[in-house]
Motif scaffolding. Structure first.
Motif, PDB file in Angstrom:
ATOM      1  N   SER A  82      14.092 -19.666   4.824  1.00  0.00           N
ATOM      2  CA  SER A  82      15.272 -19.587   3.959  1.00  0.00           C
ATOM      3  C   SER A  82      15.217 -18.353   3.073  1.00  0.00           C
ATOM      4  O   SER A  82      16.248 -17.734   2.792  1.00  0.00           O
ATOM      5  N   TYR A  88      16.478 -15.301   5.027  1.00  0.00           N
ATOM      6  CA  TYR A  88      17.932 -15.287   5.108  1.00  0.00           C
ATOM      7  C   TYR A  88      18.555 -14.926   3.756  1.00  0.00           C
ATOM      8  O   TYR A  88      19.570 -14.235   3.688  1.00  0.00           O
ATOM      9  N   ALA A  89      17.939 -15.403   2.672  1.00  0.00           N
ATOM     10  CA  ALA A  89      18.463 -15.103   1.338  1.00  0.00           C
ATOM     11  C   ALA A  89      18.389 -13.609   1.047  1.00  0.00           C
ATOM     12  O   ALA A  89      19.365 -13.008   0.573  1.00  0.00           O
ATOM     13  N   SER A 107      17.741 -12.819  -4.901  1.00  0.00           N
ATOM     14  CA  SER A 107      17.241 -13.998  -4.190  1.00  0.00           C
ATOM     15  C   SER A 107      15.986 -14.555  -4.844  1.00  0.00           C
ATOM     16  O   SER A 107      15.894 -15.750  -5.120  1.00  0.00           O
ATOM     17  N   TRP A 132      15.272 -18.372  -6.486  1.00  0.00           N
ATOM     18  CA  TRP A 132      14.296 -19.352  -6.029  1.00  0.00           C
ATOM     19  C   TRP A 132      13.089 -19.445  -6.965  1.00  0.00           C
ATOM     20  O   TRP A 132      12.495 -20.507  -7.092  1.00  0.00           O
ATOM     21  N   LEU A 178      25.980 -17.243   1.223  1.00  0.00           N
ATOM     22  CA  LEU A 178      24.955 -17.713   2.156  1.00  0.00           C
ATOM     23  C   LEU A 178      23.566 -17.395   1.617  1.00  0.00           C
ATOM     24  O   LEU A 178      22.661 -18.233   1.663  1.00  0.00           O
ATOM     25  N   CYS A 211      20.671 -20.155   0.552  1.00  0.00           N
ATOM     26  CA  CYS A 211      19.332 -20.119   1.142  1.00  0.00           C
ATOM     27  C   CYS A 211      18.270 -19.981   0.059  1.00  0.00           C
ATOM     28  O   CYS A 211      17.195 -20.588   0.152  1.00  0.00           O
ATOM     29  N   SER A 242      15.309 -22.590  -0.715  1.00  0.00           N
ATOM     30  CA  SER A 242      13.931 -22.103  -0.751  1.00  0.00           C
ATOM     31  C   SER A 242      13.239 -22.521  -2.043  1.00  0.00           C
ATOM     32  O   SER A 242      12.057 -22.895  -2.039  1.00  0.00           O
TER      33      SER A 242
END
Length: 325
Positions: free
Chosen positions: A10, A13-14, A23, A27, A168, A172, A176
Motif C-alpha cells: 500500500s 501505491y501511495a 504519503s 501513514w 488513491l 493507500c 498502510s
C-alpha cells in the motif's frame, strides 16, 4: 503471519500516486496513533504519565500532519512523476516473443471525450492469424498503454474504477498506517526466547511467506483470466534483476537495518513508546521529498514544514521521557 507486506504494498501505491512526503506523513501519523493505542491502552504498558504521553503524541501528530500538508507536491510536479510508467506487464508479454519487435506508434492525444482508440497505439505486422499469441499480447499492451495515458492526467484506473490519483494515494497511505501500526503488536505475545533480536527471524519468515502467497494469488488471478499456464505466467511483472539489483538491494538493506532498530526499540521501550519514536523516519523522508525529489517548490511551504518538524521533534523527545524504566 506478517503484517508488513500488505502495508508495504500500500505504501508503494501511495507514493506513486500522492508523492513520498505526503504519503509518509499520513501513514506515519496513523502508525503513531495505532501503536500508541496498542501499547498504552491495550497492553497497558507503564508510562510516567498517560496525560503527558498523550500530549507528546498530540504534538507528534500535529507536526506530522503539518509536514504532510506543507510537503504536498504541486500538480505539475506530481504529473512528472508518472513519466516512468511501470511497463512490467507489457515486458512480461513481449519478452518471449517477436512482439517486442513491433513498432509502437507515437503517443496519441486524447479527444475531447478522452477516448483513446486502441488502433492509435500500435502498428501490427501482417499475417496476424499466424501470430495469434503476439496479437493477444499486443492487445493487452494496448490496454496497459491506455491505462498509462490516464496516469498523465489527474485520474487513474484502479480495480476497474476511475479515481483521482491523489485520492488513491491517500487511501493507500491510510491503509498502510492502520495496518502498519499493528506490525509489532504480535511481538507482545512472543516468549522471552523469541523476543527482541530473535524476533527478526520470525519476522523475516513471515514476510517471505506472505510475499509468496501474494504472488501466487496474483498468478491464479491471471490464470483465471487467461485459462493458460504460460500466458498467466507471462502477465506477472518482471523482476528486472539487471536494473533493480543495486537500487532494490540497497533499499532492502537499508529497510532491514531500520526494521532491526525498530524491533530493538519496541523491545526496550514498549509498543506505546518505542514504535511511535520510530516514526522519526518521517523527517528523513520529508527531506528526501522536498530537497532531493523537489516535490515542493514553495519557500513558504518549506519553512512551514520545518516548523512542523520542530513540533514533531519536541513530541518525540517528550514521549521518550515519558517511558517508565
Amino acid at each position: 503471519m506478517n503484517l508488513k507486506v500488505p502495508a508495504g504494498i500500500s505504501a508503494v501505491y501511495a507514493i506513486r500516486n500522492a508523492g513520498l512526503a505526503l504519503s509518509q506523513g499520513i501513514w506515519s501519523s496513523i502508525i503513531v496513533i495505532v501503536s500508541f493505542v496498542w501499547g498504552i491502552f491495550v497492553f497497558e504498558e507503564d508510562v510516567r504519565s498517560k496525560i503527558g504521553a498523550c500530549i507528546a503524541i498530540l504534538l507528534m501528530i500535529i507536526g506530522l500532519w503539518g509536514m504532510s500538508y506543507y510537503s504536498t507536491p504541486s500538480r505539475a510536479t506530481l504529473g512528472n512523476t508518472v513519466d516512468n510508467f511501470d511497463t512490467n506487464q507489457i515486458n512480461g508479454h513481449t519478452k518471449n516473443g517477436d512482439a517486442s519487435e513491433r513498432k509502437l506508434a507515437s503517443r496519441p492525444e486524447p479527444t475531447q471525450d478522452n477516448d483513446y482508440s486502441e488502433a492509435m497505439y500500435i502498428t501490427l505486422d501482417a499475417n496476424e492469424d499466424d501470430q495469434s499469441d503476439e496479437v493477444h499480447a499486443l492487445r493487452l499492451m494496448n490496454a496497459s498503454k491506455k491505462q498509462a495515458l490516464h496516469l498523465n492526467g489527474n485520474k487513474v484506473i484502479f480495480c476497474g474504477v476511475m479515481v483521482k490519483r491523489r485520492n488513491l494515494g491517500i487511501m493507500c497511505a491510510i491503509f498502510s498506517g492502520l495496518w502498519g501500526g499493528s506490525i509489532m503488536a504480535p511481538m507482545h505475545y512472543a516468549t522471552e526466547k523469541t523476543n527482541g533480536i530473535s524476533y527478526t527471524i520470525s519476522f523475516a519468515i513471515g514476510a517471505a511467506i506472505i510475499t509468496s502467497l501474494i504472488w501466487l494469488l496474483r498468478y491464479f488471478y491471471y490464470f483465471y483470466q487467461e485459462r493458460k499456464v504460460l500466458k498467466a505466467y507471462n502477465r506477472l511483472p518482471s523482476f528486472h534483476f539487471k536494473t533493480m539489483w543495486l537500487p532494490g538491494g540497497a533499499a532492502g538493506l537499508l529497510w532491514s537495518i531500520g526494521n532491526f532498530g525498530s524491533i530493538i526499540s519496541v523491545d526496550s521501550l514498549g509498543e506505546g513508546v518505542g514504535y511511535p519514536l520510530v516514526q522519526a523516519s518521517m523527517l528523513i523522508s520529508g527531506i528526501w521529498g522536498i530537497f532531493w525529489y523537489k516535490e515542493v517548490d514553495s519557500y513558504y511551504k518549506i519553512v512551514m514544514w520545518l516548523m512542523s518538524a520542530v513540533s514533531t521533534l519536541i513530541g518525540l523527545i517528550w514521549l521518550s521521557f515519558e517511558h517508565a524504566a
